[in-house]
Scaffold this motif. Structure first.
Motif, PDB file in Angstrom:
ATOM      1  N   GLU A 450       1.342  -1.267  -0.527  1.00 38.10           N
ATOM      2  CA  GLU A 450      -0.347   0.358   0.281  1.00 38.10           C
ATOM      3  C   GLU A 450       1.143   1.318   0.204  1.00 38.10           C
ATOM      4  N   ASP A 451       2.230   1.253   0.542  1.00 43.54           N
ATOM      5  CA  ASP A 451       2.483   2.128   1.082  1.00 43.54           C
ATOM      6  C   ASP A 451       3.591   2.429  -0.085  1.00 43.54           C
ATOM      7  N   CYS A 452       4.724   1.829  -0.800  1.00 47.04           N
ATOM      8  CA  CYS A 452       5.475   1.125  -1.541  1.00 47.04           C
ATOM      9  C   CYS A 452       5.453   0.987  -3.150  1.00 47.04           C
ATOM     10  N   GLY A 453       3.962   0.790  -3.256  1.00 44.07           N
ATOM     11  CA  GLY A 453       3.159   0.760  -4.783  1.00 44.07           C
ATOM     12  C   GLY A 453       3.647  -1.159  -5.117  1.00 44.07           C
ATOM     13  N   VAL A 454       4.187  -0.915  -6.146  1.00 41.79           N
ATOM     14  CA  VAL A 454       4.682  -2.764  -6.943  1.00 41.79           C
ATOM     15  C   VAL A 454       5.936  -2.433  -6.873  1.00 41.79           C
ATOM     16  N   VAL A 455       6.393  -3.826  -5.894  1.00 50.64           N
ATOM     17  CA  VAL A 455       7.228  -4.330  -5.374  1.00 50.64           C
ATOM     18  C   VAL A 455       8.179  -5.672  -6.043  1.00 50.64           C
ATOM     19  N   PRO A 456       9.095  -5.365  -6.818  1.00 49.86           N
ATOM     20  CA  PRO A 456       9.503  -6.479  -7.149  1.00 49.86           C
ATOM     21  C   PRO A 456      10.252  -7.114  -6.026  1.00 49.86           C
ATOM     22  N   VAL A 457       9.754  -9.185  -6.186  1.00 50.76           N
ATOM     23  CA  VAL A 457      10.208 -10.064  -5.002  1.00 50.76           C
ATOM     24  C   VAL A 457      11.752  -9.549  -5.611  1.00 50.76           C
ATOM     25  N   PRO A 458      12.798  -9.923  -4.074  1.00 56.94           N
ATOM     26  CA  PRO A 458      14.624  -9.526  -4.249  1.00 56.94           C
ATOM     27  C   PRO A 458      14.766 -11.568  -4.514  1.00 56.94           C
ATOM     28  N   LYS A 459      15.859 -10.617  -6.074  1.00 61.19           N
ATOM     29  CA  LYS A 459      16.206 -12.760  -6.631  1.00 61.19           C
ATOM     30  C   LYS A 459      16.427 -13.786  -5.208  1.00 61.19           C
ATOM     31  N   ALA A 460      17.204 -12.702  -4.170  1.00 61.15           N
ATOM     32  CA  ALA A 460      17.461 -13.812  -2.936  1.00 61.15           C
ATOM     33  C   ALA A 460      16.798 -14.287  -2.747  1.00 61.15           C
ATOM     34  N   CYS A 490       6.313  -6.765   2.841  1.00 61.16           N
ATOM     35  CA  CYS A 490       6.588  -5.769   1.773  1.00 61.16           C
ATOM     36  C   CYS A 490       8.102  -5.468   2.004  1.00 61.16           C
ATOM     37  N   PRO A 491       9.104  -5.811   1.300  1.00 58.37           N
ATOM     38  CA  PRO A 491      10.252  -6.042   0.470  1.00 58.37           C
ATOM     39  C   PRO A 491      11.274  -4.509   0.734  1.00 58.37           C
ATOM     40  N   GLN A 492      10.703  -3.531   0.773  1.00 59.97           N
ATOM     41  CA  GLN A 492      11.382  -2.308   0.920  1.00 59.97           C
ATOM     42  C   GLN A 492      10.867  -2.059   2.839  1.00 59.97           C
ATOM     43  N   CYS A 493       9.000  -2.100   3.002  1.00 63.64           N
ATOM     44  CA  CYS A 493       9.283  -0.770   4.119  1.00 63.64           C
ATOM     45  C   CYS A 493       8.726  -2.212   4.945  1.00 63.64           C
ATOM     46  N   GLY A 494       8.878  -3.487   4.749  1.00 66.67           N
ATOM     47  CA  GLY A 494       8.473  -5.084   5.866  1.00 66.67           C
ATOM     48  C   GLY A 494       7.086  -4.861   6.127  1.00 66.67           C
ATOM     49  N   LYS A 495       6.002  -3.318   5.942  1.00 68.15           N
ATOM     50  CA  LYS A 495       5.251  -4.019   6.542  1.00 68.15           C
ATOM     51  C   LYS A 495       3.846  -4.430   5.444  1.00 68.15           C
ATOM     52  N   ASP A 496       3.034  -5.248   6.161  1.00 69.30           N
ATOM     53  CA  ASP A 496       2.019  -6.560   5.467  1.00 69.30           C
ATOM     54  C   ASP A 496       1.751  -5.748   3.880  1.00 69.30           C
ATOM     55  N   ALA A 497       2.470  -6.734   2.966  1.00 76.33           N
ATOM     56  CA  ALA A 497       1.717  -6.677   1.971  1.00 76.33           C
ATOM     57  C   ALA A 497       1.207  -8.272   0.901  1.00 76.33           C
ATOM     58  N   ARG A 498       0.720  -7.864  -0.520  1.00 72.34           N
ATOM     59  CA  ARG A 498       0.111  -8.679  -1.376  1.00 72.34           C
ATOM     60  C   ARG A 498       0.842  -9.398  -2.150  1.00 72.34           C
ATOM     61  N   ARG A 499       0.594 -10.420  -1.931  1.00 68.17           N
ATOM     62  CA  ARG A 499       1.591 -11.116  -3.661  1.00 68.17           C
ATOM     63  C   ARG A 499       0.852 -11.219  -4.794  1.00 68.17           C
ATOM     64  N   GLU A 500       1.521 -10.845  -5.770  1.00 68.85           N
ATOM     65  CA  GLU A 500       0.729 -10.643  -7.310  1.00 68.85           C
ATOM     66  C   GLU A 500       0.388 -12.269  -6.493  1.00 68.85           C
ATOM     67  N   THR A 501      -1.367 -12.253  -7.672  1.00 69.55           N
ATOM     68  CA  THR A 501      -1.742 -13.750  -7.749  1.00 69.55           C
ATOM     69  C   THR A 501      -1.866 -14.284  -9.292  1.00 69.55           C
ATOM     70  N   ASP A 502      -1.370 -13.031 -10.551  1.00 69.09           N
ATOM     71  CA  ASP A 502      -1.403 -13.409 -11.454  1.00 69.09           C
ATOM     72  C   ASP A 502      -0.569 -13.955 -11.492  1.00 69.09           C
ATOM     73  N   THR A 503      -0.372 -14.943 -12.866  1.00 69.58           N
ATOM     74  CA  THR A 503       0.494 -16.380 -13.810  1.00 69.58           C
ATOM     75  C   THR A 503       0.773 -15.815 -14.757  1.00 69.58           C
ATOM     76  N   MET A 504       1.525 -16.313 -15.168  1.00 69.11           N
ATOM     77  CA  MET A 504       2.571 -15.505 -17.125  1.00 69.11           C
ATOM     78  C   MET A 504       1.691 -16.287 -17.329  1.00 69.11           C
ATOM     79  N   ASP A 505       2.424 -15.797 -18.739  1.00 70.30           N
ATOM     80  CA  ASP A 505       1.104 -16.829 -19.944  1.00 70.30           C
ATOM     81  C   ASP A 505       1.893 -18.653 -20.320  1.00 70.30           C
ATOM     82  N   THR A 506       1.384 -19.224 -20.840  1.00 73.66           N
ATOM     83  CA  THR A 506       2.343 -19.895 -20.969  1.00 73.66           C
ATOM     84  C   THR A 506       3.233 -20.083 -22.341  1.00 73.66           C
ATOM     85  N   PHE A 507       3.144 -18.943 -22.680  1.00 73.00           N
ATOM     86  CA  PHE A 507       3.766 -18.580 -24.160  1.00 73.00           C
ATOM     87  C   PHE A 507       4.728 -18.165 -23.426  1.00 73.00           C
ATOM     88  N   VAL A 508       5.206 -17.632 -22.294  1.00 72.15           N
ATOM     89  CA  VAL A 508       6.686 -16.991 -21.498  1.00 72.15           C
ATOM     90  C   VAL A 508       7.554 -18.522 -21.759  1.00 72.15           C
TER      91      VAL A 508
END
Length: 875
Positions: A450-460, A490-508
RNA sequence: GCGGGCGUGGUGAAAUUGGUAUACACACCGGACUUAAAAUCCGGAGGCUUCGGCCAUGCGGGUUCAAGUCCCGCCGCCCGCACCA
């Protein structure tokens, strides 16, 4: 003397084991031999191998085995395109977990493929649903995000309200969801996109360099990308509409600007929306347009409709000329600016519209040499080239000059503080929406805070693993209602956040698997050294149905992977071959109408009555109508499974049949007779080789140049050359015809050898010929080749032996037989020394009886001699 | 509508890319082997013919010494995209 029939069921597993033990098909990345990468489009693990797969993989295997014999380090891998909807449908219908269903299918299909005796490197096998694979795909995704190749934007989608998911266009049938049958809605959804349009121009331009691709595929991609050059024109509004004072229009025909009689905007156009705020009737019309069906049929039959907004624009070249602005149901918001100017005389659709709403039709282009005064357009628009008329300063110009003239003048005019027009290149290609509201796909590694917007999952923190504990008792995406999976910090601020629940098109998943095969063990998505070494794929083989999407996406992905440092090339597939389908006739009792009942080939008996084939249903004795050859499909029951051949006849017969008779790019018909014929030939080869083997045991192979033995050697070397050339060109049907020819040529000599009637020269020539024959059949019938080779006393495997080398001296004849034509019609032959000069040939030809007779004592007008080809005497 | 492709025996198809049309296979017919059948082997085959030939690559024309192949116009079938401005 071995006379038993060859038993593929005993032999095939034996040789497969021998190949596997020697690891002959495992490619090593450090092998110094020149590389060759041959790949067939990997299968979706639907449950069982289909006969189409058999054909596809046989072709690839022939190339792989041939190239290996030619001394190449061959990479020929196999994997599984394993994510996708069918696994979830199975979960819903049969209460089986998608993962279990998928891996079970893979196990079954792997065994089926192994029966085929394909020379695959199984050590590199993977499935795209392996965590190991989609982990790397998530790494790639994050790299693409970082490089600015991913965006998130709102777009219109087909929404199935019953299954609660987005549907691809091809999953919408007559406006209904293909599975649920529910009426599909248009919804605005925020989705993830790959910015493929960034590469539109490059993807188009680079098609030119793909000279080992079928022209047809390149053309289809070209049309799909759909580049057009035009002009963006800003038309002043006669009076402002809610602060707007211009209307942007894209056109490829600015030359026809004096033929304009109306403007039309899409229902979703901002101007339309604004006008609708104060006009309930217009609002109603817009609503109607939005709910119009999107199916092909609906679009085709939909009447062109419009609604006058009351808004007026001013003509850029004439302040006193105003034109009405309509909302029209045929204008697309997604293309150009969502607004057009209508020129009825030059566009059929605009003309229909103008006639319907009583708008002026001004002809502005007429055929050259026409009369400007009398030239009129009433029912049919004039769309060809010609000369400009009724266009003031453009009159008399050709349209393309008028285009430039209009562009030049409007570029200099200004509106607001921008030019009134800009040249603009437009593409039909859209960005690639990859969001799917499904469980069985690669999770998109992003987090919503909610605070940081859309944040990538850290590679680690990768991989974002799919949770196993999901249920499918309700429609929709199980990830959305999972109790814990979607909750994350949230990987940035540590607050409760929500995972993206969409998955990728299988063409990917299928857009980079070919790169992963080059180093499937690498921790990074690729080992760039291996990828650059092996890629591009030298020969890619698959169905034409992937001509656009899969191949275009893969071309984009390779560019994106280059931009992110995972490899260093743009084009993934150097050679592309699109093979045809396997078809079978259909049988139906109860008439050809819709209430007829389809029968499978196993349910009918074919009878030959007075030269006419009849199909009889075995169970009832009823006659079934024999239908046309069609792609095998479950609904028409005309399917044949690979086991139908392999169980009885073995893999070699199936492989041979798949490549015989029909050109590989065309459809091949599966017939029982064909299968029996292929099997008969296999037995015939075995008989030929095994009956002569004993006599030939101590004989050294020798090339003969004279007599009967010389004829054997000559024919053998000619065919050896031809077969090699045919395989290089993927002309498998021609190669097979040549092999039949060789078997025919060798039959008599080999029987002589077997009966002990052959002299040493013939024995030597036959020994060599048989060895060559065995090597020639090996790519297609590898098991039989090994069995023959062993019988001949070979101690190694054909699969590890080099391709035989033809003797160039033997493939040319010392004597040439020219067909001799008189006035273009063949009248006879002339056999003469190969190196005879033109004068000698002419002299010999003119001395021929039939030529003298035709000339009746006169001198010929002309004698045409095409060296090594033909002679034509013109009397 | 736009773009592309294809049309050759009873059937699947070849044809060195302008140079002997119908290779090779399937099906068919005849013969051999067999008590018989299967299997196998050998042979035949585009059509018409007055036995000289003539006509045949969807139809009609053209270019050329020569056209299945190139060009123009029809007919038929197939594929891709499609309200794309």
């Amino acid at each position: 003397m071995a006379t038993e029939r060859y038993n593929p069921r005993a032999s095939e597993p034996k040789w497969q084991k021998a190949w596997a033990e020697k690891k002959l098909f495992e490619a090593r990345n450090d092998d110094p031999k020149p590389k060759y990468y041959v790949l067939e489009m990997f299968p979706y693990p639907s449950g069982r191998i289909h006969i189409g797969h058999t054909r596809n993989y046989t072709m690839g295997d022939v190339v792989a085995r041939y190239k290996r014999a030619k001394g190449f380090n061959v990479l020929h891998p196999m994997g599984w395109d394993a994510f996708g909807m069918p696994a979830e449908n199975a979960a819903m219908q049969n209460k089986v977990h998608p993962k279990e269903w998928t891996y079970q299918n893979i196990a079954t299909m792997r065994e089926q493929l192994k029966v085929m005796g394909l020379s695959l490197d199984w050590a590199r096998e993977f499935a795209t649903c392996d965590v190991d694979y989609y982990h790397r795909q998530q790494m790639l995704f994050l790299d693409f995000v970082e490089k600015g190749l991913v965006t998130r934007k709102s777009s219109k989608v087909n929404w199935d309200p019953e299954d609660m998911t987005v549907l691809a266009n091809e999953q919408v049938i007559d406006g209904r969801g293909w599975r649920s049958g529910a009426l599909v809605e248009q919804r605005e959804l925020t989705q993830w996109f790959f910015k493929i349009t960034d590469y539109a121009q490059d993807l188009l331009d680079s098609l030119d360099g793909l000279d080992e691709w079928p022209e047809k595929v390149k053309l289809m991609q070209q049309n799909w990308i759909g580049r057009s050059e035009g002009l963006l024109i800003r038309w002043p509004l006669a009076s402002d509409v809610a602060g707007e004072h211009e209307l942007e229009v894209y056109t490829t025909r600015p030359d026809t600007i004096f033929g304009a009689s109306f403007m039309a905007v899409a229902a979703d156009h901002p101007l339309a929306k604004k006008a609708a705020e104060t006009n309930p009737e217009l609002a109603k019309f817009i609503d109607e347009v939005r709910h119009m069906g999107t199916s092909v049929a609906a679009l085709e039959t939909a009447e062109k409709k419009g609604f006058d907004t009351g808004i007026r624009v001013v003509h850029p070249f004439d302040d006193s000329w105003t034109l009405p602005v309509y909302v029209a149901n045929f204008v697309l918001m997604e293309y150009g600016t969502g607004a057009i100017f209508g020129c009825p005389s030059g566009d059929q659709r605009d003309l229909d519209f103008a006639n319907k709403y009583g708008l002026p039709v001004i002809p502005v282009v007429m055929p050259e040499g026409g009369d400007a005064k009398s030239f009129q357009i009433t029912e049919e628009a004039y769309v060809d080239d010609g000369v400009m008329i009724n266009s003031r300063f453009l009159d008399g110009m050709k349209p393309d000059r008028a285009f430039d003239e209009v562009a030049k003048l409007l570029e200099q005019k200004t509106i607001g503080n921008r030019p009134m027009a800009e040249r603009k290149v437009n593409f039909r290609l859209r960005d690639w929406g990859i969001s799917r509201q499904r469980y069985w796909g690669c999770p998109i590694p992003m987090i919503h805070c909610e605070d940081c917007g859309v944040v990538p999952v850290p590679k680690a923190d990768l991989p974002v693993k799919l949770p196993d504990d999901v249920d499918f008792d309700r429609p929709g995406n199980p990830l959305d209602r999972h109790p814990t999976w979607r909750h994350v910090k949230c990987p940035q601020c540590g607050k409760d956040a929500r995972r993206e629940t969409d998955t990728m098109d299988t063409f990917v998943d299928s857009s980079w698997y070919f790169a992963r095969f080059t180093a499937p063990w690498a921790h990074e998505p690729t080992d760039p050294r291996a990828a650059n070494e092996w890629l591009p794929v030298d020969q890619y083989i698959g169905g034409i149905e992937h001509a656009i999407l899969h191949l275009l996406y893969s071309r984009f992905f390779t560019r994106a992977m280059r931009a992110t440092g995972h490899l260093d090339l743009a084009e993934p597939f150097k050679g592309l071959f699109t093979q045809g389908m396997v078809v079978h006739e259909t049988y139906r009792v109860g008439g050809a109408s819709n209430n007829g009942r389809w029968l499978s080939p196993a349910e009918v008996r074919i009878e030959d009555a007075e030269g006419k084939r009849r199909a009889i249903e075995i169970a009832t004795g009823e006659e079934a109508a024999i239908g046309s050859l069609e792609k095998m499909s479950k609904s028409k029951k005309n399917t044949v499974s690979p086991e139908d051949i392999t169980d009885g006849y073995g893999a070699d017969t199936a492989r041979w049949l798949m490549l015989s008779d029909s050109p590989p790019e065309g459809d091949v018909e599966w017939t029982d007779d064909g299968a029996a014929g292929a099997h008969r030939f296999m037995q015939r080869i075995w008989r030929l080789v095994s009956t002569a083997a004993e006599t030939l045991a101590g004989v050294k192979p020798a090339t003969a140049d004279a007599g009967e033995a010389g004829a054997v050697s000559k024919a053998t070397h000619k065919i050896l050359k031809a077969v090699g050339e045919d395989i290089e060109k993927l002309g498998f049907n021609r190669a097979i015809a040549r092999i039949y020819e060789l078997a025919n040529v060798l039959t008599t000599p080999l029987n002589q050898v077997a009966e002990g009637k052959a002299d040493p020269a013939l024995q030597g020539a036959c020994r060599e010929a048989v060895e060559i024959l065995v090597h020639l059949i090996a790519p297609v019938m590898p098991h039989l080749a090994e069995e023959c080779w062993e019988t001949l006393g070979g101690t190694d495997l054909v699969a590890e032996r080099p391709w035989p080398v033809f003797d160039p001296a033997l493939v040319v004849d010392n004597q040439v037989t020219y067909p001799v034509q008189v006035n273009g019609k063949k009248r006879g032959d002339l056999t003469i020394a190969r190196d005879a000069d033109q004068g000698a040939v002419e002299k010999a030809v003119l001395a021929l009886d039939f030529v003298q007779k035709a000339l009746e004592g006169k001198a010929p007008r002309k004698v045409i001699i095409v060296p090594q080809r033909i002679v034509n005497v013109v009397a």
